[in-house]
Scaffold this motif. Structure first.
Motif, PDB file in Angstrom:
ATOM      1  N   ASN A 130      67.266  60.961  83.468  1.00 46.35           N
ATOM      2  CA  ASN A 130      67.351  59.662  83.654  1.00 46.35           C
ATOM      3  C   ASN A 130      67.949  58.764  82.706  1.00 46.35           C
ATOM      4  OD1 ASN A 130      67.112  60.247  86.357  1.00 46.35           O
ATOM      5  ND2 ASN A 130      64.911  59.499  86.325  1.00 46.35           N
ATOM      6  N   ALA A 131      67.292  59.119  81.379  1.00 46.41           N
ATOM      7  CA  ALA A 131      67.536  58.289  80.330  1.00 46.41           C
ATOM      8  C   ALA A 131      69.051  58.839  79.457  1.00 46.41           C
ATOM      9  CB  ALA A 131      66.622  58.343  79.076  1.00 46.41           C
ATOM     10  N   HIS A 132      69.447  60.109  79.816  1.00 44.80           N
ATOM     11  CA  HIS A 132      70.891  60.581  79.329  1.00 44.80           C
ATOM     12  C   HIS A 132      71.541  61.031  80.523  1.00 44.80           C
ATOM     13  CE1 HIS A 132      67.690  60.898  76.207  1.00 44.80           C
ATOM     14  NE2 HIS A 132      68.893  60.681  75.255  1.00 44.80           N
ATOM     15  N   PRO A 133      72.145  60.286  81.220  1.00 39.71           N
ATOM     16  CA  PRO A 133      73.017  60.517  82.510  1.00 39.71           C
ATOM     17  C   PRO A 133      74.187  61.366  82.064  1.00 39.71           C
ATOM     18  CG  PRO A 133      73.248  58.328  82.151  1.00 39.71           C
ATOM     19  CD  PRO A 133      72.057  58.826  81.161  1.00 39.71           C
ATOM     20  N   GLU A 134      74.706  61.373  80.958  1.00 42.63           N
ATOM     21  CA  GLU A 134      75.730  62.065  80.565  1.00 42.63           C
ATOM     22  C   GLU A 134      75.677  63.505  80.251  1.00 42.63           C
ATOM     23  OE1 GLU A 134      73.491  61.219  76.719  1.00 42.63           O
ATOM     24  OE2 GLU A 134      74.003  60.029  78.341  1.00 42.63           O
ATOM     25  N   LYS A 135      74.216  63.880  80.265  1.00 36.13           N
ATOM     26  CA  LYS A 135      73.797  65.449  80.247  1.00 36.13           C
ATOM     27  C   LYS A 135      73.675  65.940  81.736  1.00 36.13           C
ATOM     28  CE  LYS A 135      73.063  65.058  75.885  1.00 36.13           C
ATOM     29  NZ  LYS A 135      73.890  65.854  74.667  1.00 36.13           N
ATOM     30  N   GLN A 136      73.836  65.198  82.737  1.00 31.88           N
ATOM     31  CA  GLN A 136      73.825  65.587  84.007  1.00 31.88           C
ATOM     32  C   GLN A 136      75.286  66.418  84.344  1.00 31.88           C
ATOM     33  OE1 GLN A 136      72.402  62.550  86.677  1.00 31.88           O
ATOM     34  NE2 GLN A 136      70.987  61.810  85.077  1.00 31.88           N
ATOM     35  N   LEU A 137      74.798  67.615  84.860  1.00 36.56           N
ATOM     36  CA  LEU A 137      76.026  68.349  85.370  1.00 36.56           C
ATOM     37  C   LEU A 137      76.952  67.980  86.541  1.00 36.56           C
ATOM     38  CD1 LEU A 137      74.563  72.067  84.997  1.00 36.56           C
ATOM     39  CD2 LEU A 137      76.047  70.629  83.427  1.00 36.56           C
ATOM     40  N   LEU A 172      65.443  72.286  90.882  1.00 34.62           N
ATOM     41  CA  LEU A 172      66.358  71.316  91.615  1.00 34.62           C
ATOM     42  C   LEU A 172      66.357  69.981  91.185  1.00 34.62           C
ATOM     43  CD1 LEU A 172      65.437  72.563  95.264  1.00 34.62           C
ATOM     44  CD2 LEU A 172      67.669  72.393  94.120  1.00 34.62           C
ATOM     45  N   VAL A 173      65.143  69.464  90.712  1.00 34.14           N
ATOM     46  CA  VAL A 173      64.966  68.148  89.848  1.00 34.14           C
ATOM     47  C   VAL A 173      65.888  68.084  88.858  1.00 34.14           C
ATOM     48  CG1 VAL A 173      63.400  66.596  88.943  1.00 34.14           C
ATOM     49  CG2 VAL A 173      62.674  67.571  90.885  1.00 34.14           C
ATOM     50  N   MET A 174      65.982  68.989  87.907  1.00 31.87           N
ATOM     51  CA  MET A 174      66.838  68.967  86.551  1.00 31.87           C
ATOM     52  C   MET A 174      68.239  69.120  87.067  1.00 31.87           C
ATOM     53  SD  MET A 174      64.583  71.652  84.333  1.00 31.87           S
ATOM     54  CE  MET A 174      65.568  71.602  83.066  1.00 31.87           C
ATOM     55  N   LEU A 175      68.595  69.620  87.879  1.00 33.77           N
ATOM     56  CA  LEU A 175      70.063  69.674  88.543  1.00 33.77           C
ATOM     57  C   LEU A 175      70.466  68.541  89.304  1.00 33.77           C
ATOM     58  CD1 LEU A 175      70.469  73.745  89.425  1.00 33.77           C
ATOM     59  CD2 LEU A 175      71.405  72.477  87.426  1.00 33.77           C
ATOM     60  N   TYR A 176      69.568  68.147  89.976  1.00 36.75           N
ATOM     61  CA  TYR A 176      69.809  67.006  91.033  1.00 36.75           C
ATOM     62  C   TYR A 176      68.687  65.751  90.795  1.00 36.75           C
ATOM     63  CZ  TYR A 176      72.690  70.717  93.167  1.00 36.75           C
ATOM     64  OH  TYR A 176      73.689  71.640  93.359  1.00 36.75           O
ATOM     65  N   PRO A 177      68.677  65.348  89.722  1.00 33.44           N
ATOM     66  CA  PRO A 177      67.712  64.060  89.320  1.00 33.44           C
ATOM     67  C   PRO A 177      67.778  62.876  90.314  1.00 33.44           C
ATOM     68  CG  PRO A 177      69.450  64.218  87.694  1.00 33.44           C
ATOM     69  CD  PRO A 177      69.576  65.283  88.559  1.00 33.44           C
ATOM     70  N   ARG A 178      68.941  62.709  90.903  1.00 35.47           N
ATOM     71  CA  ARG A 178      69.131  61.605  92.138  1.00 35.47           C
ATOM     72  C   ARG A 178      68.772  62.133  93.219  1.00 35.47           C
ATOM     73  NH1 ARG A 178      73.583  61.035  88.786  1.00 35.47           N
ATOM     74  NH2 ARG A 178      73.561  59.014  87.646  1.00 35.47           N
ATOM     75  N   MET A 179      68.416  63.175  93.694  1.00 32.66           N
ATOM     76  CA  MET A 179      68.038  63.691  94.972  1.00 32.66           C
ATOM     77  C   MET A 179      66.444  63.140  95.253  1.00 32.66           C
ATOM     78  SD  MET A 179      67.628  67.491  96.656  1.00 32.66           S
ATOM     79  CE  MET A 179      69.409  67.927  96.240  1.00 32.66           C
TER      80      MET A 179
END
Length: 257
Positions: A130-137, A172-179
């Motif tokens: 959440n602190a590094h949104p640029e790292k999210q796929l 799933l949390v790591m891949l889809y943190p906004r879910m």
């Protein structure tokens, strides 16, 4: 002994209801260490156990619209072929022989330790993402990572029966943190139904399911999960997860040593 199995199923059911951790992380080591069930039979019986119990959970989440079916499909694209290949591997090398039994035992220990890591560090992982949104796929990379995660989980679950619960949810949390959390749980349970069913059928083909043992475990686990789920809000989650992580670490050490 039958009563002991029923009580064990009940105890595991309560813990699963309280913590949300997959029953495999608890049931498979319990069968192996406490009751002396061979690792391959413990895995096969637990997979059949999981395939039955997860159907009810999926139906509940479906009624609440908390399943992300697109993600389920991507996970299954990776998980189901991996489960079939892992079953063929066990068939080729003999799921019930001593050497493969030892490999399965170590696989169970490794999967239990991965569950501990998932229990202890999931919140930190989510906070970092959440602190590094640029790292999210995003886009194709996210879809590909989901398929690869499914393949990894499919192999892990077929060999050790562990991975579709806490480990799957953490991925799933790591891949889809906004879910939303409810959707993470629903999606994790839904993809695990065909995965555990195929893996269980494979172990049935290998002759590594004890049907009598399965029946007695189910008799205890169904009311146990119900009671645990109802009591979950009354028990501090942090305390429960700490106790569970400590217990599972000891279990993994015992399996290896």
């Amino acid at each position: 002994m039958t009563l002991t199995y029923v009580l064990s199923g009940f105890a595991v059911g309560v813990l699963v209801g309280l913590t949300g951790v997959g029953g495999g992380s608890l049931m498979t080591p319990l069968l192996t260490l406490l009751f002396g069930v061979s690792p391959s039979v413990a895995v096969g019986t637990d997979l059949a156990f999981a395939s039955v119990t997860k159907v009810a959970g999926t139906l509940t989440h479906k009624m609440r619209s908390t399943v992300e079916w697109r993600v389920v499909r991507l996970l299954c694209i990776g998980a189901l072929p991996a489960a079939l290949l892992a079953t063929l591997f066990l068939k080729q090398f003999g799921a019930l022989n001593k050497e493969i039994g030892l490999i399965i035992r170590y696989s169970i220990a490794g999967s239990v330790l991965l569950t501990v890591i998932a229990l202890l560090f999931k919140a930190r992982m989510v906070n970092w993402l959440n602190a590094h949104p640029e790292k999210q796929l995003q886009g194709f990379k996210l879809d590909l990572a989901t398929v690869i995660a499914g393949a990894t989980l499919g192999t892990l679950v077929t060999i050790s029966s562990i991975g579709a619960g806490a480990i799957g949810a953490t991925i799933l949390v790591m891949l889809y943190p906004r879910m939303p959390a409810a959707h993470i749980a629903g999606t994790d349970i839904a993809y695990a139904v065909p995965l555990t069913a195929i893996a269980a059928i494979g172990h049935w083909w290998l002759g590594s399911i004890n049907w009598e043992l399965l029946g007695t475990l189910l008799i205890g686990s169904v009311p146990g999960i119900t009671i645990g789920s109802l009591a979950a809000r009354a028990v501090p989650e942090k305390l429960l997860r700490g106790i569970l992580a400590t217990t599972l670490t000891a279990v993994a050490a015992k399996l290896v040593l």
